[in-house]
Scaffold this motif. Structure first.
Motif, PDB file in Angstrom:
ATOM      1  N   PHE A 180       0.828  -1.199   0.000  1.00 23.64           N
ATOM      2  CA  PHE A 180       0.000   0.000   0.000  1.00 23.64           C
ATOM      3  C   PHE A 180       0.871   1.259   0.000  1.00 23.64           C
ATOM      4  N   ASP A 220       0.952   5.131   1.015  1.00 22.97           N
ATOM      5  CA  ASP A 220       0.338   6.176   1.848  1.00 22.97           C
ATOM      6  C   ASP A 220       0.672   7.527   1.223  1.00 22.97           C
ATOM      7  N   LYS A 269       3.275   1.792  10.205  1.00 18.72           N
ATOM      8  CA  LYS A 269       2.912   1.711   8.789  1.00 18.72           C
ATOM      9  C   LYS A 269       3.146   0.310   8.224  1.00 18.72           C
ATOM     10  N   VAL A 314       1.724  -0.903   4.574  1.00 17.30           N
ATOM     11  CA  VAL A 314       2.243   0.226   3.802  1.00 17.30           C
ATOM     12  C   VAL A 314       3.696  -0.041   3.437  1.00 17.30           C
ATOM     13  N   GLU A 328       5.695   5.635   1.585  1.00 19.88           N
ATOM     14  CA  GLU A 328       5.090   6.819   2.197  1.00 19.88           C
ATOM     15  C   GLU A 328       5.523   8.069   1.451  1.00 19.88           C
ATOM     16  N   PHE A 348      -5.358   1.778   6.607  1.00 20.00           N
ATOM     17  CA  PHE A 348      -5.541   0.884   5.452  1.00 20.00           C
ATOM     18  C   PHE A 348      -6.364  -0.352   5.801  1.00 20.00           C
TER      19      PHE A 348
END
Length: 504
Positions: free
Chosen positions: A57, A59, A77, A82, A85, A404
């Motif tokens: 993922f 961010d 995170k 994640v 970032e 998330f």
């Protein structure tokens, strides 16, 4: 040599297409093979039967920046899946004159996830004109534009503004256009903005952002899109329509959202704009002067008369008031035998404005409406946090730990706002496209091996406003650039993250 085979996984590849089941082979930092790899030699094999395998993922809206150096394992995170970032949001960033140096420092130190940053308009403006609220002179605009352009040439992905925070809030539309144009000249044509208003003047603020993008010829990203304040609930239908209309005219316009009904920012944002002229010292002088403090107190009393219980203090700068974290503003007022407005002024004065607060001002139907827009991606609006230990201070917003997974648990399984493949697309391929992150955001041969493996029937957040330091459940493995940073639910010591720069 294949380093890892993720066997028999349900692949949700990030494109929004339906899932399929097969194996994924990782070699070095890339996805090497996708298909039946039963007979291929590999150093390690992980059975993913019944689990979903998706791109890591992204961010798009974080505030980690220096915390990448302080907390390089990035627990809060990584635990969410994640793998990338983007920092430097809301107009505040690392020194835009040393973007390259900063990114080199982060990568040299080692970091668990990939990092990228925007150049903050407020940070750049402060370098040129301090905290002055005046319109900048032409020479100052040119100097600020050179700073922004240089930051983007060094690798910043674009420019961000935070138009409710000084000194970004003092920039007029012409200044915003000039800075967004400078970002384009520097090779990063992106403007991410915390709008001038997310409440009463939401629509006008969206129109200003679109105007900036149109006249500067850049992509625009509307940060943490929302309608704050009960009387404004439902305005997101009009704001999303404005974005959609801009897209129909050929403007690259997008937004992001976090899946919660409370925002999290500085308590000082409740002060009237004129009270913040001149910076922190000037503001504190006004809060100390009996006459001006009385005028500010009256403003707060009239403006927030029925909203004090909706303000939850998350953190303060000093030990003196550390025990107030987790209390509502009206509870603090009762403890101090003051009116809520007077208590807020006292708290801001004692903490030199360094007070964080959660504001319960949105409704979940609006959150779902924003999530339903196909140009909307996901951003936590939070920095990396430790899950335990001495660095786990204050009572932060649960979005720091659950953003998330909450999308899957609340808005995929419970509310059916999104289908699983589409939710994954919003977290992966879409943000990779918006921010120009090459070879990331999809499960494809040749892409970087940023991968998350989770149980789609279980994944959810567990962090709450009262007890935020809780990891989500349902995430088994996280790989960043081919290395496991979370394996069987446990953190590893790997720090394989890369510092990502604009394509130029």
């Amino acid at each position: 040599m294949i380093s890892t085979v993720l066997e028999n996984a349900t692949i949700v590849d990030g494109t929004g297409r339906s899932s399929y089941t097969t194996d994924v082979g990782i070699a070095g930092d890339r996805i090497a093979l996708i298909g039946n790899l039963r007979d291929r030699d590999a150093l390690a094999r992980i059975d993913c039967t019944g689990k979903t395998l998706a791109p890591g993922f992204i961010d798009v809206h974080s505030h980690s920046d220096e915390r990448w150096l302080e907390l390089p394992r990035c627990d809060s995170k990584i635990a969410q899946g994640v793998t990338t970032e983007i920092g430097g949001n809301c107009g505040t960033s690392v020194d835009p004159r040393r973007v390259d140096e900063f990114l080199r420092d982060v990568q040299r130190n080692g970091v668990a996830l990939n990092v990228a940053t925007l150049a903050g308009l407020g940070t750049a403006r402060r370098l040129v004109a301090g905290d002055s609220q005046r319109r900048l002179e032409a020479a100052e605009i040119d100097a600020q534009a050179r700073i922004v352009r240089d930051a983007c040439e060094q690798g910043a992905l674009g420019i961000s503004s935070g138009l409710i925070y000084p000194p970004s809030m003092y920039a007029d539309t012409a200044e915003l256009i000039a800075m967004a144009s400078a970002a384009r000249t520097g090779g990063a044509p992106r403007y991410a903005t915390h709008l001038r208003s997310e409440g009463d003047d939401l629509i006008a603020s969206v129109e200003e952002a679109i105007d900036v993008a149109t006249r500067a010829d850049v992509l625009v990203q509307l940060s943490h899109h929302k309608a704050a304040g009960k009387k404004n609930w439902g305005k997101v239908h009009a704001s999303l329509e404005a974005i959609d209309n801009a897209r129909a005219r050929g403007i690259d316009a997008y937004c992001d959202v976090y899946p919660y009904i409370a925002s999290w920012t500085d308590l000082a944002t409740i002060l009237p704009a004129h009270a913040r002229y001149g910076g922190t010292d000037a503001t504190l002088e006004r809060l100390t002067d009996p006459e001006s403090a009385a005028e500010i107190q009256l403003h707060l009393h009239l403006r927030y008369a029925d909203e004090w219980h909706g303000m939850l203090i998350t953190d303060v700068a000093s030990e003196k008031n550390a025990g107030l974290a987790g209390l509502r503003m009206d509870e603090i007022a009762k403890r101090w035998w003051l009116s809520p407005a007077a208590a807020a002024i006292r708290l801001l004065r004692e903490e030199r404005l360094n007070v964080g607060a959660v504001f319960f001002k949105m409704c979940e139907d609006d959150v779902a409406t924003v999530l339903s827009a196909d140009f909307c991606c996901i951003g936590s609006d939070a920095s990396v946090r430790a899950l335990a230990g001495p660095a786990a201070t204050g009572v932060p917003h649960p979005r720091a730990f659950g953003t998330f997974p909450r999308v899957f648990g609340r808005f995929v399984r419970q509310r059916n706002t999104l289908e699983l493949p589409e939710a994954v697309r919003r977290m992966t391929a879409l943000p990779a496209k918006i921010f120009g992150l090459r070879d990331r955001g999809t499960i494809a041969a040749g892409s970087y091996a940023d991968v998350v493996v989770f149980d789609a029937n279980v994944i959810r957040d567990t962090a709450t406003y009262e007890a935020p330091y809780q990891a989500p459940v349902g995430i088994d493995h996280v790989f960043v650039n081919g290395q496991a940073v979370l394996l069987h639910g446990e953190f590893t010591s790997a720090r394989p993250g890369m510092a990502l720069r604009s394509s130029r």
